[in-house]
Motif scaffolding. Structure first.
Motif, short mmCIF file in Angstrom:
data_model
loop_
_atom_site.label_atom_id
_atom_site.label_comp_id
_atom_site.label_asym_id
_atom_site.label_seq_id
_atom_site.Cartn_x
_atom_site.Cartn_y
_atom_site.Cartn_z
N ASN A 129 22.98 26.49 9.37
CA ASN A 129 23.28 25.13 9.83
C ASN A 129 24.53 25.08 10.70
N VAL A 130 24.78 26.19 11.41
CA VAL A 130 25.92 26.26 12.33
C VAL A 130 25.41 26.67 13.70
N ARG A 131 25.82 25.94 14.72
CA ARG A 131 25.54 26.35 16.10
C ARG A 131 26.67 27.28 16.54
N GLN A 132 26.34 28.58 16.61
CA GLN A 132 27.37 29.55 16.95
C GLN A 132 27.69 29.52 18.44
N VAL A 133 28.84 30.05 18.75
CA VAL A 133 29.27 30.16 20.15
C VAL A 133 28.16 30.85 20.96
N GLY A 134 27.78 30.21 22.08
CA GLY A 134 26.79 30.81 22.97
C GLY A 134 25.35 30.67 22.52
N GLU A 135 25.08 29.80 21.53
CA GLU A 135 23.70 29.65 21.07
C GLU A 135 22.77 29.21 22.20
N ASP A 136 23.27 28.33 23.07
CA ASP A 136 22.45 27.82 24.17
C ASP A 136 22.70 28.60 25.46
N ILE A 137 23.96 28.71 25.85
CA ILE A 137 24.34 29.37 27.10
C ILE A 137 25.52 30.29 26.81
N CYS A 138 25.48 31.49 27.36
CA CYS A 138 26.59 32.43 27.23
C CYS A 138 27.35 32.50 28.55
N MET A 139 28.67 32.55 28.45
CA MET A 139 29.48 32.71 29.64
C MET A 139 28.98 33.88 30.47
N GLY A 140 28.81 33.68 31.76
CA GLY A 140 28.31 34.72 32.64
C GLY A 140 26.82 34.68 32.86
N ASP A 141 26.09 33.92 32.05
CA ASP A 141 24.66 33.79 32.27
C ASP A 141 24.40 33.03 33.57
N MET A 142 23.39 33.46 34.32
CA MET A 142 23.01 32.73 35.53
C MET A 142 22.20 31.51 35.11
N ILE A 143 22.67 30.34 35.46
CA ILE A 143 21.97 29.10 35.11
C ILE A 143 20.94 28.75 36.17
N ALA A 144 21.26 29.02 37.43
CA ALA A 144 20.31 28.72 38.51
C ALA A 144 20.55 29.67 39.67
N PRO A 145 19.50 30.25 40.27
CA PRO A 145 19.68 31.14 41.41
C PRO A 145 19.91 30.36 42.70
N SER A 146 20.31 31.07 43.73
CA SER A 146 20.57 30.46 45.03
C SER A 146 19.34 29.70 45.51
N GLY A 147 19.59 28.57 46.18
CA GLY A 147 18.50 27.80 46.77
C GLY A 147 17.74 26.93 45.80
N THR A 148 18.23 26.79 44.57
CA THR A 148 17.54 25.96 43.58
C THR A 148 17.79 24.48 43.85
N THR A 149 16.74 23.69 43.73
CA THR A 149 16.89 22.23 43.78
C THR A 149 17.25 21.76 42.37
N LEU A 150 18.36 21.09 42.24
CA LEU A 150 18.86 20.71 40.92
C LEU A 150 18.07 19.55 40.33
N THR A 151 17.58 19.78 39.12
CA THR A 151 16.89 18.75 38.35
C THR A 151 17.89 18.14 37.37
N PRO A 152 17.54 17.02 36.75
CA PRO A 152 18.45 16.44 35.74
C PRO A 152 18.82 17.43 34.64
N SER A 153 17.83 18.18 34.14
CA SER A 153 18.13 19.11 33.06
C SER A 153 19.01 20.26 33.54
N LEU A 154 18.81 20.72 34.79
CA LEU A 154 19.68 21.77 35.31
C LEU A 154 21.12 21.28 35.48
N CYS A 155 21.28 20.04 35.89
CA CYS A 155 22.64 19.48 35.99
C CYS A 155 23.29 19.46 34.61
N GLY A 156 22.50 19.10 33.59
CA GLY A 156 23.03 19.12 32.24
C GLY A 156 23.42 20.52 31.81
#
Length: 624
Positions: A129-156
């Motif tokens: 019942n603990v959300r550990q550091v980096g459970e969703d996103i880890c520092m250094g992970d690529m969230i979106a590649p070049s040329g991506t059109t940003l969606t609401p969820s990507l902005c989040g």
């Protein structure tokens, strides 16, 4: 009157000439930096990498009390454990986990004994019942590649990854110049000889779909000097200029001459019908396009030429159009001189998709409003008989779904880096990768659920990687391994190695973080345990499983664990110390019938390129 055009070029040839010329004059979109909160719908220039983990602290996933899990181990229905106020801290969802606590007991699982005392009857394991550091996103992970059109969820996701501002392309401003003595503003009572100007409204809507802004100039009479002045003004104010009407070869058709006087006419006359009178040129480094006056002709040119110009502006490939097979309901007779665009309506009868041709006049705008798709009759074809199967290009493209390279299996950041190379090169497909471990790749490729998968499966008897697994699970050559990279696996530990960890045997005395079952790194872990005669039950954290190397690194960097197996590039990303264990072979498994898939070949071409090898050197820990 004889109509003379400079060209009668096939469409593909006209596009090639135009794109090459625009590239030679440096036509490319300008960029600006905007707040991510205002960036939805914008196209990013470069890949976006998380600068923090999400969550960036160990957070309660429930309302309840935070405890040290060790004090709950003996809890059962027969032997409840009583928790006094000094043994817990009350937390709500999202609260930081206090020091010396590593689990949360939900309110629903607490038995109130008054005076702040609670009984529990269920043991809780570390980080429950603990959300550990980096459970969703880890520092250094690529969230979106070049040329991506940003969606609401990507902005989040960008905001969750600590990115508050991002470089995006400015939307191109497209100037629209309606011309003609007979053209008038929209009215419900036009005089004879007056034609309502509605083309610009159609163009504006299409430009919205092309992620472009538009500016409609006043209607300009058919006078060469006035049209030239309007074009000159638009060139000063806009990124792309469209001249509506005046592109044919009639008495008052000046567009080609004006573009030539200001810059260069590259093509005048394309071998398509409708749309043949189009003029495509350039002036002051900007595209200038003369659109036919007939609306359907103009729409075809907007769809075929202007949309691609906007893609060039964003350094992206023109999206591939979705097509379906259908049976033609009526014979079509066509000219041998042009490729002809025939609008059709579609319907399914007794399980068969039927395509019915609509009116074909270049001025019949309703043929577009009623159509479901377009049948392109090739040049040099006299026509198509009723009952023949034809290919229909749908108006609404699903290319992002249809054209996706699916890669699954073992995690490695190089997959994201290859996908970014592809995005920057304008590849007409995207890469979707999931991390399910090397065995997950074996199963997915075998069952036709992925094009390819990353694997690094150690045969503990022979010492070879991957071969025996592929032969066992994909017999008869149904799957083929292709060269990937060599990489270094080792123990990642805190910077400075405060616990003095020297080798894998030391994992029995520290908090360990493991990879999921089926992962090649997990197989390596189990091999090392057997090799050194270690007891899995004595490794604190053996059952603490993560799905990526960066997730393991993030937990060590956050202090949630002391050591974990992973690759050097992940350790470097998180500024961790690294204790090499072995060199391994990381390959890609490809189904035999996918080897000639252009997406697979394009991915491997990037992987083997010298430019990409240089990027791997910067990441560190890889060998050829």
């Amino acid at each position: 009157m004889k109509h003379n055009y400079l060209n009668n070029l096939p469409l593909d040839e006209a596009k090639r000439i135009y794109k090459e010329h625009l590239s030679s004059v440096g036509f490319e979109g300008e960029t600006e930096t905007v707040r991510v909160t205002d960036a939805c719908g914008r196209v990013i220039k470069n890949a976006a990498y998380a600068v923090i983990c999400s969550p960036h602290y160990n957070a309660s996933a429930m309302d309840g009390i935070a405890v040290n899990s060790e004090i709950t181990y003996s809890a059962s229905e027969r032997t409840p454990v009583t928790l006094t106020p000094d043994k817990y801290v009350v937390v709500d969802t999202g609260d930081p986990i206090p020091e010396n606590c590593d689990a949360v007991i939900m309110v629903e699982d607490l038995i109130d004994r008054e005076n702040g005392n609670y009984d529990i009857i269920t043991a809780h394991h570390p980080w429950q019942n603990v959300r550990q550091v980096g459970e969703d996103i880890c520092m250094g992970d690529m969230i979106a590649p070049s040329g991506t059109t940003l969606t609401p969820s990507l902005c989040g996701a960008l905001l969750a990854g600590g990115i508050t501002e991002i470089e995006v392309y400015k939307k191109p401003l497209v100037g629209i110049i309606p011309t003609g003595d007979e053209i008038v503003e929209p009215t419900s009572n036009p005089e004879k000889g007056h034609i309502i100007e509605f083309n610009s409204t159609v163009f504006k809507g299409m430009l919205d779909d092309f992620s472009a802004e538009s500016k409609v100039y006043p209607i300009t009479p058919d006078k060469k000097d006035l049209i030239k002045q309007a074009v000159e003004r638009a060139l000063e104010e806009c990124d792309i200029v469209l001249v509506s009407a005046g592109s044919s070869a009639g008495r008052d058709d000046y567009t080609s001459e004006i573009i030539s006087s200001l810059g260069t006419v590259l093509v005048h006359g394309i071998a398509i019908k409708p749309g043949k009178p189009a003029v495509i040129g350039e002036a002051k480094g900007k595209p200038v396009i003369g659109l036919p006056g007939y609306p359907v002709s103009a729409i075809v040119i907007m769809d075929e030429i202007v949309s691609e110009v906007c893609s060039v502006y964003y350094s992206k490939s023109e999206p591939k159009r979705e097509t379906v097979k259908a049976v033609l309901s009526k014979k079509i007779v066509s000219s041998l001189k042009y490729s002809e665009y025939v609008r059709v309506s579609l319907g399914r009868i007794n399980g068969t998709l039927i395509a019915s041709p609509l009116a074909r006049g270049a001025g019949v705008i309703t043929s577009f409003t009623k159509s479901d798709g377009v049948l392109v009759v090739p040049q040099n074809c006299e026509g198509i008989e009723s009952g023949e199967e034809v290919e229909i290009r749908l108006h609404k493209s699903l290319c992002e779904i249809e054209n996706t390279l699916i890669i699954t299996g073992s995690h490695d950041p190089l997959i994201d880096e290859v996908s970014d190379f592809l995005a920057k090169s304008g590849a007409p497909f995207r890469v979707c990768s999931t991390h399910v471990g090397s065995m997950g790749a074996i199963y997915a490729v075998r069952d036709g659920l992925a094009h390819m998968g990353g694997i690094h499966l150690l045969d503990t008897e022979s010492g070879e990687y991957n071969k025996s697994y592929v032969e066992k699970y994909l017999p008869d050559g149904k799957g083929v391994t292709v060269k990937g990279v060599g990489r270094v696996q080792g123990l990642m530990v805190k910077k400075g190695n405060p616990l003095g960890i020297k080798e894998f045997m030391d994992t029995q005395s520290v908090r360990y973080v493991n990879r999921q079952r089926g992962a090649g790194t997990r197989i390596l872990c189990d091999y090392l345990i057997d090799k050194y005669g270690l007891d899995k039950d004595r490794i604190n954290g053996y059952t603490n499983e993560e799905f990526t190397h960066t997730a393991v690194a993030a937990l060590i960097a956050a202090g949630n664990a002391d050591a974990g197996l992973g690759i050097y590039s992940a350790a470097k990303m998180y500024d961790l110390d690294f204790i090499p264990i072995c060199n391994e072979t990381y390959e890609f498994l490809v189904a035999k019938d996918e080897l000639e898939n252009p997406m697979v070949k394009a991915f491997l071409d990037v992987l083997y390129s010298e430019e990409f090898k240089n990027r791997l050197k910067k990441m560190g820990g890889y060998t050829e």
